[in-house]
Design a protein around this motif. Structure first.
Motif, PDB file in Angstrom:
ATOM      1  N   HIS A 190      75.641  60.498 -28.793  1.00 20.54           N
ATOM      2  CA  HIS A 190      74.675  60.665 -29.870  1.00 20.54           C
ATOM      3  C   HIS A 190      73.643  61.660 -29.387  1.00 20.54           C
ATOM      4  CE1 HIS A 190      75.599  57.161 -32.542  1.00 20.54           C
ATOM      5  NE2 HIS A 190      76.357  56.910 -31.506  1.00 20.54           N
ATOM      6  N   THR A 191      73.408  62.692 -30.152  1.00 18.19           N
ATOM      7  CA  THR A 191      72.419  63.672 -29.740  1.00 18.19           C
ATOM      8  C   THR A 191      71.306  63.805 -30.767  1.00 18.19           C
ATOM      9  OG1 THR A 191      73.734  65.432 -30.731  1.00 18.19           O
ATOM     10  CG2 THR A 191      74.063  65.015 -28.378  1.00 18.19           C
ATOM     11  N   GLY A 192      71.365  63.064 -31.844  1.00 17.23           N
ATOM     12  CA  GLY A 192      70.378  63.179 -32.906  1.00 17.23           C
ATOM     13  C   GLY A 192      69.068  62.500 -32.585  1.00 17.23           C
ATOM     14  N   GLU A 193      68.616  61.674 -33.488  1.00 13.42           N
ATOM     15  CA  GLU A 193      67.322  61.022 -33.357  1.00 13.42           C
ATOM     16  C   GLU A 193      67.253  60.111 -32.141  1.00 13.42           C
ATOM     17  OE1 GLU A 193      64.085  58.702 -36.137  1.00 13.42           O
ATOM     18  OE2 GLU A 193      66.213  58.505 -36.633  1.00 13.42           O
ATOM     19  N   GLY A 194      68.352  59.479 -31.763  1.00 12.01           N
ATOM     20  CA  GLY A 194      68.353  58.585 -30.609  1.00 12.01           C
ATOM     21  C   GLY A 194      67.913  59.284 -29.338  1.00 12.01           C
ATOM     22  N   GLN A 195      68.408  60.483 -29.108  1.00  8.94           N
ATOM     23  CA  GLN A 195      68.026  61.217 -27.909  1.00  8.94           C
ATOM     24  C   GLN A 195      66.557  61.634 -27.975  1.00  8.94           C
ATOM     25  OE1 GLN A 195      70.334  64.690 -26.945  1.00  8.94           O
ATOM     26  NE2 GLN A 195      69.318  64.942 -24.987  1.00  8.94           N
ATOM     27  N   ALA A 196      66.097  62.075 -29.124  1.00  9.30           N
ATOM     28  CA  ALA A 196      64.687  62.462 -29.269  1.00  9.30           C
ATOM     29  C   ALA A 196      63.773  61.260 -29.048  1.00  9.30           C
ATOM     30  CB  ALA A 196      64.451  63.068 -30.649  1.00  9.30           C
ATOM     31  N   LEU A 197      64.158  60.103 -29.575  1.00 10.13           N
ATOM     32  CA  LEU A 197      63.367  58.887 -29.373  1.00 10.13           C
ATOM     33  C   LEU A 197      63.350  58.502 -27.897  1.00 10.13           C
ATOM     34  CD1 LEU A 197      64.597  56.859 -32.453  1.00 10.13           C
ATOM     35  CD2 LEU A 197      62.255  57.663 -32.068  1.00 10.13           C
ATOM     36  N   TYR A 198      64.501  58.595 -27.256  1.00 13.40           N
ATOM     37  CA  TYR A 198      64.589  58.272 -25.828  1.00 13.40           C
ATOM     38  C   TYR A 198      63.693  59.204 -25.015  1.00 13.40           C
ATOM     39  CZ  TYR A 198      66.356  57.440 -21.172  1.00 13.40           C
ATOM     40  OH  TYR A 198      66.437  57.137 -19.830  1.00 13.40           O
ATOM     41  N   ASP A 199      63.798  60.498 -25.283  1.00 10.18           N
ATOM     42  CA  ASP A 199      62.991  61.471 -24.544  1.00 10.18           C
ATOM     43  C   ASP A 199      61.501  61.190 -24.713  1.00 10.18           C
ATOM     44  OD1 ASP A 199      65.303  62.730 -23.694  1.00 10.18           O
ATOM     45  OD2 ASP A 199      65.189  64.330 -25.199  1.00 10.18           O
ATOM     46  N   HIS A 200      61.098  60.793 -25.903  1.00 11.43           N
ATOM     47  CA  HIS A 200      59.685  60.556 -26.193  1.00 11.43           C
ATOM     48  C   HIS A 200      59.177  59.223 -25.634  1.00 11.43           C
ATOM     49  CE1 HIS A 200      55.904  60.979 -28.313  1.00 11.43           C
ATOM     50  NE2 HIS A 200      56.042  59.749 -28.767  1.00 11.43           N
ATOM     51  N   HIS A 201      59.958  58.157 -25.769  1.00  7.84           N
ATOM     52  CA  HIS A 201      59.477  56.817 -25.439  1.00  7.84           C
ATOM     53  C   HIS A 201      59.990  56.248 -24.114  1.00  7.84           C
ATOM     54  CE1 HIS A 201      57.578  56.206 -29.337  1.00  7.84           C
ATOM     55  NE2 HIS A 201      58.687  56.651 -29.915  1.00  7.84           N
TER      56      HIS A 201
ATOM     57  N   ALA B  47      72.034  53.051 -29.484  1.00  9.84           N
ATOM     58  CA  ALA B  47      73.303  53.782 -29.406  1.00  9.84           C
ATOM     59  C   ALA B  47      73.209  54.906 -28.380  1.00  9.84           C
ATOM     60  CB  ALA B  47      73.673  54.332 -30.775  1.00  9.84           C
ATOM     61  N   TYR B  48      72.088  55.596 -28.352  1.00  6.56           N
ATOM     62  CA  TYR B  48      71.938  56.674 -27.373  1.00  6.56           C
ATOM     63  C   TYR B  48      71.904  56.123 -25.945  1.00  6.56           C
ATOM     64  CZ  TYR B  48      70.332  60.511 -24.599  1.00  6.56           C
ATOM     65  OH  TYR B  48      70.247  61.452 -23.598  1.00  6.56           O
ATOM     66  N   ILE B  49      71.201  55.032 -25.739  1.00  9.36           N
ATOM     67  CA  ILE B  49      71.109  54.436 -24.397  1.00  9.36           C
ATOM     68  C   ILE B  49      72.499  54.094 -23.869  1.00  9.36           C
ATOM     69  CG2 ILE B  49      70.358  52.350 -23.175  1.00  9.36           C
ATOM     70  CD1 ILE B  49      67.721  52.606 -24.816  1.00  9.36           C
ATOM     71  N   LYS B  50      73.383  53.632 -24.740  1.00  8.67           N
ATOM     72  CA  LYS B  50      74.750  53.313 -24.305  1.00  8.67           C
ATOM     73  C   LYS B  50      75.506  54.547 -23.827  1.00  8.67           C
ATOM     74  CE  LYS B  50      77.318  50.602 -26.516  1.00  8.67           C
ATOM     75  NZ  LYS B  50      78.102  49.947 -27.548  1.00  8.67           N
ATOM     76  N   THR B  51      75.130  55.722 -24.333  1.00  5.70           N
ATOM     77  CA  THR B  51      75.835  56.951 -23.910  1.00  5.70           C
ATOM     78  C   THR B  51      75.461  57.333 -22.487  1.00  5.70           C
ATOM     79  OG1 THR B  51      74.175  58.552 -24.702  1.00  5.70           O
ATOM     80  CG2 THR B  51      75.862  57.803 -26.288  1.00  5.70           C
ATOM     81  N   LEU B  52      74.377  56.784 -21.965  1.00  8.57           N
ATOM     82  CA  LEU B  52      73.963  57.098 -20.591  1.00  8.57           C
ATOM     83  C   LEU B  52      74.790  56.346 -19.550  1.00  8.57           C
ATOM     84  CD1 LEU B  52      70.089  56.960 -21.088  1.00  8.57           C
ATOM     85  CD2 LEU B  52      71.551  58.992 -21.020  1.00  8.57           C
TER      86      LEU B  52
END
Length: 99
Positions: free
Chosen positions: A21-32, A89-94
């Motif tokens: 997932h590279t959409g909002e999930g990644q942006a949220l992760y990067d920010h928070h 969902a993004y965290i699971k991609t890590l």
């Protein structure tokens, strides 16, 4: 048919059904999250867990994001339920596959 279906099913199980997932999930992760967990999930500042080694199911990831844990703040008032799902969902991609 089973010759194709069985290896595909095994692949999905071993990768944890995660997709990139590279959409909002990644942006949220990067920010928070990246400040403590690191861009790749391994930093561990202030006791943050290594997300590459996490085996938590989706519901547990979302619950920790919502309610926080120890020094990690809760995000239930900062993020919508859909944003929490995207972030989970993004965290699971890590995650790195176990060897």
């Amino acid at each position: 048919m089973y010759i194709i279906l069985i290896p595909l099913l095994l692949f999905l199980i071993t990768t944890g059904f995660s997709t990139r997932h590279t959409g909002e999930g990644q942006a949220l992760y990067d920010h928070h999250c990246a400040r403590c967990h690191g861009a790749d999930g391994t930093r561990g500042m202030f006791g943050a867990k290594n997300l590459q080694k996490s085996l938590l199911p989706d519901t547990a990831i979302a619950l920790q994001i919502r309610n926080g844990k120890r020094i990690m703040p809760p995000f239930k008032k900062k993020l919508t339920p859909d944003q929490i799902d995207e972030l989970s969902a993004y965290i699971k991609t890590l995650r790195k596959p176990a060897i």
